[in-house]
Write an enzyme that holds these catalytic residues in place. Sequence first.
Site, mmCIF file in Angstrom:
data_model
loop_
_atom_site.group_PDB
_atom_site.id
_atom_site.type_symbol
_atom_site.label_atom_id
_atom_site.label_comp_id
_atom_site.label_asym_id
_atom_site.label_seq_id
_atom_site.Cartn_x
_atom_site.Cartn_y
_atom_site.Cartn_z
ATOM 1 N N HIS A 121 0.811 -1.277 -0.236
ATOM 2 C CA HIS A 121 0.029 0.156 0.044
ATOM 3 C C HIS A 121 0.712 1.405 0.047
ATOM 4 O O HIS A 121 1.948 1.332 0.678
ATOM 5 C CB HIS A 121 -0.736 -0.172 1.247
ATOM 6 C CG HIS A 121 -0.302 -0.065 2.625
ATOM 7 N ND1 HIS A 121 0.080 1.007 3.202
ATOM 8 C CD2 HIS A 121 0.129 -1.090 3.083
ATOM 9 C CE1 HIS A 121 0.863 0.901 4.343
ATOM 10 N NE2 HIS A 121 0.741 -0.544 4.242
ATOM 11 N N ASP A 122 0.433 2.376 -0.648
ATOM 12 C CA ASP A 122 1.030 3.516 -0.684
ATOM 13 C C ASP A 122 2.413 3.757 -1.327
ATOM 14 O O ASP A 122 3.182 4.717 -0.724
ATOM 15 C CB ASP A 122 0.876 4.386 0.822
ATOM 16 C CG ASP A 122 -0.518 4.148 1.238
ATOM 17 O OD1 ASP A 122 -1.509 4.890 0.761
ATOM 18 O OD2 ASP A 122 -0.719 3.373 2.135
ATOM 19 N N GLY A 139 4.994 -1.164 2.933
ATOM 20 C CA GLY A 139 4.037 0.161 2.583
ATOM 21 C C GLY A 139 4.897 1.587 2.431
ATOM 22 O O GLY A 139 5.988 1.666 3.364
#
Length: 283
Positions: A121-122, A139
Amino acid sequence: MPQIHPMSVVDPGAQLADDIIVGPFAYIGPHVVLGKGCIVHHHAQIEGHTTAGENNEFFPNCVIGGVSQDLKYRGGACRVIIGNNNKFREFCTIHIGTEDGGGHTRIGDNNLIMVATHIAHDCNIASNTILANNVMLAGHVEVQDWVVISGGAASHHFVRFGQHAFVGGYAAIAHDVPPYMIVDGPEGKVRAVNTKGLSRRGYSEEQIASLKMAYRLLFKNPTPIITQTAELERLYPDNPEIQYLLAFMRESTNGKFGRARENLRGKTAWDEDDEPPTLVSGH
């Protein structure tokens, strides 16, 4: 018209360019947008709020746009945003962003994401990168242009990989990787200048020589790095590669545990009104 195999599952809400190819047993979810020239091979899975540009190829069993594994994710319509001319090989996984991380995982252009690579994520992957088999990015990781990460390398969250860096196989990366350098080993140690990679991309012998001097002063010299930084400033006041390297190192030094992006914690709020682009024509 798109060439959609009758044994695939394409949600009516998906927006597909008029020349896309979708193989049997592929799945494309309701919030997916795919641009011209994309190929979705059999058993590939694209879901979530995923937007991809032109000429991307999704190989069998890749999963793009899956829900984040971050326990802080609260179910928002966070996204994966992909540029052009990328290849996503078998079993690679790319997760959507999170509300606390800005809401987006981004992939640029001309990247090769090899078998079983995980992009969490991200993350922000720039352009012209190669992530080899089984690379694991936690992440909030940033991978800048022209980075090569060899097979099995693993990254701590919030790490930056500086442009033109090369990371050896099975390396454990817990702090920022300086641009132009080769990093390897269980401690992510800087080993040398990425001479071959820079030569292939048109860097001159003079440019590479200045980076070799920087390597000797910053990473091989027992003198405190702040002293060597001043010496490099004196030797190369107008050298763009040296200035970029020094700025990168300063930012890393100011970040927690040598990770400049740690300073982003809690400062990248998600804007739910930032809608992905739509296609003018298509399915």
